[in-house]
Motif scaffolding. Structure first.
Motif, short mmCIF file in Angstrom:
data_model
loop_
_atom_site.label_atom_id
_atom_site.label_comp_id
_atom_site.label_asym_id
_atom_site.label_seq_id
_atom_site.Cartn_x
_atom_site.Cartn_y
_atom_site.Cartn_z
N VAL A 42 0.86 -1.18 0.00
CA VAL A 42 0.00 0.00 0.00
C VAL A 42 0.89 1.23 0.00
CG1 VAL A 42 -1.69 1.35 1.32
CG2 VAL A 42 -1.90 -1.14 1.20
N VAL A 43 0.54 2.22 -0.82
CA VAL A 43 1.20 3.53 -0.78
C VAL A 43 0.22 4.49 -0.12
CG1 VAL A 43 2.25 5.39 -2.10
CG2 VAL A 43 2.51 3.01 -2.87
N TRP A 69 8.15 -1.35 6.51
CA TRP A 69 8.37 -0.03 5.90
C TRP A 69 9.61 0.67 6.45
CZ3 TRP A 69 8.12 4.78 8.36
CH2 TRP A 69 7.70 4.76 9.69
N ILE A 70 10.10 0.28 7.65
CA ILE A 70 11.29 0.92 8.21
C ILE A 70 12.55 0.08 8.02
CG2 ILE A 70 10.02 2.21 9.96
CD1 ILE A 70 10.95 0.11 11.99
N VAL A 96 5.45 4.04 1.43
CA VAL A 96 5.36 2.66 0.94
C VAL A 96 5.24 1.76 2.17
CG1 VAL A 96 6.50 0.84 -0.37
CG2 VAL A 96 6.74 3.23 -1.09
N PHE A 97 4.05 1.17 2.32
CA PHE A 97 3.72 0.43 3.54
C PHE A 97 3.37 -1.02 3.18
CE2 PHE A 97 1.45 -0.59 7.42
CZ PHE A 97 2.15 0.13 8.38
N PRO A 98 4.36 -1.91 3.18
CA PRO A 98 4.09 -3.30 2.78
C PRO A 98 3.80 -4.21 3.98
CG PRO A 98 6.44 -2.92 2.83
CD PRO A 98 5.79 -1.65 3.31
N TYR A 99 2.98 -5.19 3.75
CA TYR A 99 2.77 -6.30 4.67
C TYR A 99 2.39 -5.82 6.08
CZ TYR A 99 5.70 -7.95 0.87
OH TYR A 99 6.24 -8.18 -0.37
N GLY A 100 1.35 -5.03 6.14
CA GLY A 100 0.88 -4.53 7.43
C GLY A 100 -0.60 -4.79 7.61
#
Length: 644
Positions: free
Chosen positions: A441-442, A561-562, A463-467
């Motif tokens: 997800v962006v 994301w971090i 950019v927020f992956p796998y959350g």
């Protein structure tokens, strides 16, 4: 003779001291030195006025010198009144009356006129004195008096040149733009004056000169940057007058390559703020960059500079990364390059944080070190035990500690024991937004907050992956809700729950705008709308409080994301850094207004246009022709009468 010499010395000294007072007074920060300078100047002017008054009693008319001294004292009074009004504005912040700024500008006019009038009348009186003595002296004495007068005038001119040089160094100027585009606001000055004792802030702007070109630079981008540099030189030059600890320098990164060694990889279009503590001679130093590549970005430059200044000058703080429950900082992930937090920890060190691990060697759990001010819990895969949970809650609520938490959806720790106090719960789910990239997800849907205000790349999103996400959930016992919560970031309306994790929106996959970042605070400060909000439909913003008086926590519903793999993308790095620095932020950037010049347009009706056309085409030319004819006729009549 001795009395006349004393008169002359005090007269010239009062003029010189008054002209030098204003640039020298602002060059010192100590109250004692400023009082000494003020008393010296005031005493000199009063002594000159007293001798002039006593001489007047004896019949020597020195009215010009008396008026000059009076104007000098009046200018000092106006100057200190303007300082008092400025301090009042800073103390009251947004509640200060709007007429104060107008009054200070009005007083500035009288200040300038009084100083110039005092200097002019003083010089005029000395000229009169020398002229009078020349008329009543012998030839040799006349030459001596003329020489002395020109010598005194030359010394005064030299003093004026020195005063002008000091003013240029201190960069005293007057901003005549309607929005104060070329100067800092009162709120910004209050913050920028707070450089720690003995410290210095290097402000290095990387921009090409207006007529300078480099073969390697982009022509269109270089043109825009060359247009910005003159405005930046004026604005950044004001920093030295706010505090002598600011050192401003301009470098063309495309040409002056030998100057770039100490700055690493930089490019034109950036402003670097670097803080050097007292006595420090070797880096790395806390630093942060501000990007300004277009004229329109100058509107928010002041706010970005203040935020960066606050970030780099804050005192060094100890941040601990927990590593006993399978977190990303633990040894388990050190051999996985994409899952490590190396870039995050390096970025925190540049923001004046000292990073260390918190594990079994520190008796954790359950003991939190006494010097811990900030805990980062990055994606624990093993649930915390009762003792560790209790220690974290005590650190957050009672010790007013700071927490940065990222949940790992694949792990067993969902932090419901913390979220329950805020009325939320974590939900494990696959959120998708981009086709063929399930779980990615962006997120661009930021709520209004100090963290969001400092992000220059927020339009690019995170950019927020796998959350997963958070959802409201009332606690079983209403008394357990003892935390204030606020949504910082949502996925946006384009995201959907990908039940099958196939990257496609199937029939049973609903679009959902859900929270993925929450702010928790131990003080009752969140959720209240702004007092002076003009738009009742706008989301509530968080009023700023003293960071030391409350516990602060920011919790994200994902960890990837971090990591080193995703942190460089979009606004990820900025969001991580802004979240960490906000933990100790006591300022409100919205209090600093953007410097946006509004061009007022005037629309004329058809009747007004017709009237303007008639005035320009017939009335004004006819009036000029009529007055000219009257003048010519009268001159002819006068000439004819003279001939007769």
């Amino acid at each position: 003779m001795k009395n006349q010499l004393t008169h002359r010395i005090l007269s010239w000294a009062s003029i010189a001291f008054l002209l030098l007072f204003f640039p020298i007074y602002d060059s010192f920060n100590g109250a004692g030195v400023r009082w000494l300078i003020s008393l010296t100047v005031l005493t000199t002017i009063l002594a000159s006025a007293a001798l002039s008054y006593l001489g007047f009693k004896k019949g020597e008319k020195e009215i010009n010198l008396l008026i000059s001294a009076g104007l000098g004292i009046f200018s000092l009074a106006i100057y200190f009144l303007r300082i008092y009004l400025e301090d009042m504005t800073l103390q009251k912040a947004g509640t200060a009356p709007v007429w104060i700024d107008s009054l200070r500008e009005f007083l500035l006019v009288f200040l300038v006129l009084s100083v110039l009038g005092s200097a002019f009348l003083g010089i005029l009186r000395e000229w009169e004195r020398s002229s009078f003595e020349n008329q009543s002296s012998l030839k040799g004495r006349k030459q001596s008096l003329v020489r002395d007068f020109f010598l005194g005038t030359g010394i005064l001119l030299l003093i004026l040149i020195v005063a002008n040089y000091i003013s240029v160094i201190r960069n005293h100027n007057f901003d005549l733009s309607s929005k104060g585009v070329y100067s800092f606001s009162a709120e910004a000055k209050k913050i920028l004056k707070q450089i720690p004792e003995g410290g210095e802030v290097d402000v290095v702007a990387f921009y090409p000169r207006p007529l300078e070109n480099a073969p390697s630079s982009d022509k269109s981008a270089a043109l825009a940057l060359r247009r910005i540099r003159p405005d930046l030189e004026i604005l950044l030059g004001q920093l030295a007058s706010i505090h002598p600890g600011f050192k401003v320098k301009f470098i063309n990164a495309d040409v002056e390559l030998d100057e770039l060694a100490e700055f690493g990889q930089v490019s034109n279009g950036n402003i670097l703020l670097r803080y050097r503590k007292s006595g420090s001679i070797k880096g790395p130093y806390p630093e942060q960059k501000v990007s300004v590549k277009d004229k329109s970005e100058l509107e928010d430059l002041e706010r970005k500079l203040v935020q960066s200044f606050t970030n780099v000058t804050t005192k060094e703080r100890k941040v601990y990364f927990t590593q006993s429950n399978g977190e990303r900082y633990s040894q388990v992930f050190q051999n996985l390059p994409n899952e490590k937090l190396t870039r995050l920890t390096a970025g925190l060190s540049f923001l004046n944080f000292k990073v260390d691990g918190l594990g079994f060697q520190n008796n954790w759990p359950p003991k939190v070190p006494d010097d811990a001010e900030f805990l980062v819990i990055a994606g624990p895969t093993v649930p915390f035990g009762p003792e560790a949970r209790l220690a974290i809650l005590e650190f957050f609520k009672k010790k007013k500690g700071k927490l940065l938490i990222t949940v790992e959806p694949k792990g067993g720790e969902n932090f419901d024991w913390l979220l329950e106090g805020a009325g939320y719960a974590f939900v494990k789910a696959t959120l998708s937004q981009i086709p063929s990239q399930p779980g990615l997800v962006v997120a661009k849907s930021f709520r209004k907050h100090a963290i969001e205000e400092s992000l220059s790349k927020k339009d690019n999103g995170v950019v927020f992956p796998y959350g997963g996400y958070f959802e409201p959930k009332a606690p079983k016992d209403p008394q357990n809700k003892d935390l204030d919560s606020y949504i910082l970031l949502e996925t946006g309306g384009d995201s959907y729950l990908d039940v099958n994790s196939n990257g496609k929106q199937d029939a049973n996959d609903d679009k959902k705008n859900v929270p993925i970042a929450l702010i928790l605070r131990s003080a009752n400060q969140v959720g209240l709308p702004p007092v002076n909000s003009q738009d009742p439909n706008s989301p509530p913003s968080i009023p700023e409080t003293k960071s030391e008086e409350e516990g602060r926590a920011v919790i994200f519903s994902g960890t990837s994301w971090i990591t080193d793999q995703y942190l460089p993308y979009a606004a990820n790095y900025e969001l991580a850094g802004a979240t960490a620095t906000w933990m100790y932020q006591d300022i409100s950037l919205p209090a600093i207004p953007p410097k946006k010049e509004e061009i007022e347009t005037v629309s004329l009706t058809d009747g007004q246009k017709r009237a303007v056309w008639i005035l320009g085409m017939f009335l004004f030319p006819g009036l000029i022709a009529g007055l000219g004819s009257i003048y010519v006729v009268r001159r002819r009549r006068v000439g004819q009468s003279d001939e007769k």
